[in-house]
Design a protein around this motif. Structure first.
Motif, PDB file in Angstrom:
ATOM      1  N   SER A   2      33.695  38.695  42.420  1.00 50.46           N
ATOM      2  CA  SER A   2      35.047  39.109  42.081  1.00 50.46           C
ATOM      3  C   SER A   2      35.684  39.936  43.193  1.00 50.46           C
ATOM      4  O   SER A   2      36.806  39.675  43.610  1.00 50.46           O
ATOM      5  CB  SER A   2      35.031  39.899  40.768  1.00 50.46           C
ATOM      6  N   SER A  50      33.569  46.213  38.755  1.00 51.08           N
ATOM      7  CA  SER A  50      32.372  45.455  39.149  1.00 51.08           C
ATOM      8  C   SER A  50      31.108  46.290  39.137  1.00 51.08           C
ATOM      9  O   SER A  50      30.001  45.746  39.216  1.00 51.08           O
ATOM     10  CB  SER A  50      32.581  44.871  40.550  1.00 51.08           C
ATOM     11  N   GLN A 158      39.366  31.815  37.881  1.00 43.26           N
ATOM     12  CA  GLN A 158      37.969  31.533  38.184  1.00 43.26           C
ATOM     13  C   GLN A 158      37.038  32.679  37.793  1.00 43.26           C
ATOM     14  O   GLN A 158      35.946  32.453  37.277  1.00 43.26           O
ATOM     15  CB  GLN A 158      37.820  31.241  39.687  1.00 43.26           C
ATOM     16  N   ASN A 159      37.468  33.924  38.025  1.00 43.54           N
ATOM     17  CA  ASN A 159      36.576  35.066  37.852  1.00 43.54           C
ATOM     18  C   ASN A 159      36.815  35.861  36.576  1.00 43.54           C
ATOM     19  O   ASN A 159      35.905  36.542  36.096  1.00 43.54           O
ATOM     20  CB  ASN A 159      36.711  36.008  39.057  1.00 43.54           C
ATOM     21  N   HIS A 160      38.034  35.801  36.030  1.00 45.50           N
ATOM     22  CA  HIS A 160      38.369  36.613  34.854  1.00 45.50           C
ATOM     23  C   HIS A 160      39.185  35.764  33.878  1.00 45.50           C
ATOM     24  O   HIS A 160      40.321  36.101  33.549  1.00 45.50           O
ATOM     25  CB  HIS A 160      39.145  37.863  35.277  1.00 45.50           C
TER      26      HIS A 160
END
Length: 450
Positions: A2, A50, A158-160
């Motif tokens: 991320s 993160s 894609q990440n969240h």
């Protein structure tokens, strides 16, 4: 992935936007410094997420304050420089910078980023229209900013996907998955080995005595096994064809009693079916709906106000920027919209008024009679189509509005004088068209001296 993914946006398209902004200079350069600070503040917030578990709601507000303050500073800068020659540049950024608010959106933050990107498109189009023939670096400036938001949307998707992911959330999920896996394996009382999962794959167990899952059936080989059966079928088919006239021996003979032209009684029977032909409906809403009871509901992002008659106290409150208000078949009513929303549409309304603070895109009048609108803040576009009688009250912030009219009459724009009074100017309804140079048309307004 991320934090590095977000850093790629900062060091990629955002850095290109900052570089071109410095080349343009002036208000655009100073404005870009605030944008840079806003992205850096969000990068720090993502770095915190993160490495930490999700904090309490009060702590989240405190952690988001640096980003929120930068967004407010960006928008305030635009408001303080409305006389700038680069005002469209400042507005394009100010209208779309709320995309950084995706960290507080759930469960679908990626579409929110796209909506904010679209909100600034009106001003980016203005920049392109004004500068594409004069200075190409302004075109590159627009491309760099749009690419920044596009990559931000892809990063979030894609990440969240369902919202900002905190480190503690992943650790809890991984622990639960390991516990469930251990319980399943202990039930077999066999020694197992865990296979390390690959990206987008689940963990699986491999037992030494027997596999954890049934093996997949072998792939069909067209060159072996079944090929022989297929050749046998083809041989049987050719054998049947080669019988010649003997192939018809198994067919039943049709006698005279079975033929309709020789046996009239077979011609009698029920009349053939005739399907009912329905008239095509040309209108989006059938006329039978005119007597429906009044309604005032919110359906997702749309506020539906329908069949209101004689209601002067309709109020839309707590609306978000991506919401739209749709009025249909309202008469002798007034609607007040508080806050900034996306758009307002009046469809088939009569003697109806709408008062609103500000819009992202436009207000539209379709098939209306004797309608009015008043804007207190900003409205980019007003569309009037097939409407007879439309009074448009503008604010001092909306004097750069674009008004598009077609097949309409009795349209008037009222411009504020500054002393609380208005100057009324009619929108032209008659035009004169001539042929120019025998190859093109020239259209001009025909004033009615009355």
């Amino acid at each position: 992935m991320s934090v590095p993914g977000y850093a790629d946006i900062v060091n990629g398209p955002l850095a290109q936007y900052l570089k071109i902004s410095a080349t343009i200079g002036g208000d655009v350069a100073e404005h870009s410094h605030l944008v840079r600070d806003a992205f850096n503040a969000q990068l720090q917030y993502i770095q915190l997420a993160s490495t930490s578990s999700q904090p309490s709601e009060n702590d989240v507000v405190a952690f988001l304050r640096p980003t929120s303050d930068k967004i407010s500073a960006i928008q305030s800068y635009r408001e303080k420089h409305r006389s700038s020659t680069l005002f469209n540049h400042l507005s394009a950024i100010s209208e779309s910078i709320p995309a950084l608010g995706w960290v507080a959106v759930a469960p679908a933050p990626a579409p929110y980023v796209k909506e904010m990107n679209d909100a600034g498109q009106f001003y980016t189009n203005r920049v392109l229209k004004e500068w594409k023939e004069k200075d190409k670096k302004h075109v590159e400036w627009v491309k760099a900013w749009i690419q920044t938001l596009n990559e931000l949307q892809a990063f979030v998707k894609q990440n969240h996907t369902t919202g900002l992911v905190w480190a503690g959330k992943y650790e809890a999920h991984a622990l639960a998955e390991r516990c469930l896996l251990s319980l399943r394996c202990q039930s077999d009382r066999r020694e197992i080995t865990l296979v390390r999962p690959q990206p987008q794959q689940r963990r699986e167990c491999r037992h030494r005595r027997r596999p954890a899952a049934l093996p997949h059936p072998p792939a069909l080989d067209l060159n072996a096994g079944g090929a022989g059966d297929a050749s046998l079928d083809r041989s049987a088919l050719f054998a049947e064809i080669n019988k010649g006239q003997d192939i018809t021996k198994g067919l039943k003979k049709v006698t005279d009693e079975m033929q309709t032209h020789k046996n009239p009684t077979l011609r009698q029977g029920p009349a053939p079916f005739k399907p009912t032909v329905q008239k095509s409906v040309t209108s989006f809403r059938p006329a039978t709906q005119t007597d429906k009871p009044p309604s005032f509901v919110k359906d997702g992002k749309k506020w539906l106000i329908e069949y209101q008659k004689g209601n002067q106290g309709l109020v839309v409150e707590n609306a978000e920027m991506n919401n739209v208000v749709y009025l249909f078949k309202c008469e002798n009513s007034t609607v007040t919209v508080k806050g900034k929303i996306n758009s307002i549409t009046l469809d088939s309304c009569k003697k109806t008024s709408v008062v609103f603070d500000a819009l992202v895109s436009s207000v539209e009048f379709i098939n209306c009679q004797s309608v009015q609108m008043q804007v207190m803040g900003k409205v980019p576009t007003i569309s009037i189509d097939k409407t007879d009688g439309c009074q448009v009250y503008l604010s001092k912030d909306s004097l750069d509005v674009s008004i598009i009219s077609s097949k309409s009459s009795e349209m008037n724009v009222l411009i504020p004088k500054g002393d609380g009074d208005y100057t009324e100017i009619p929108i032209p309804e008659q035009f004169k068209t001539t042929i120019k140079d025998n190859k093109s048309l020239f259209t001009e307004i025909v004033e009615n001296k009355g």
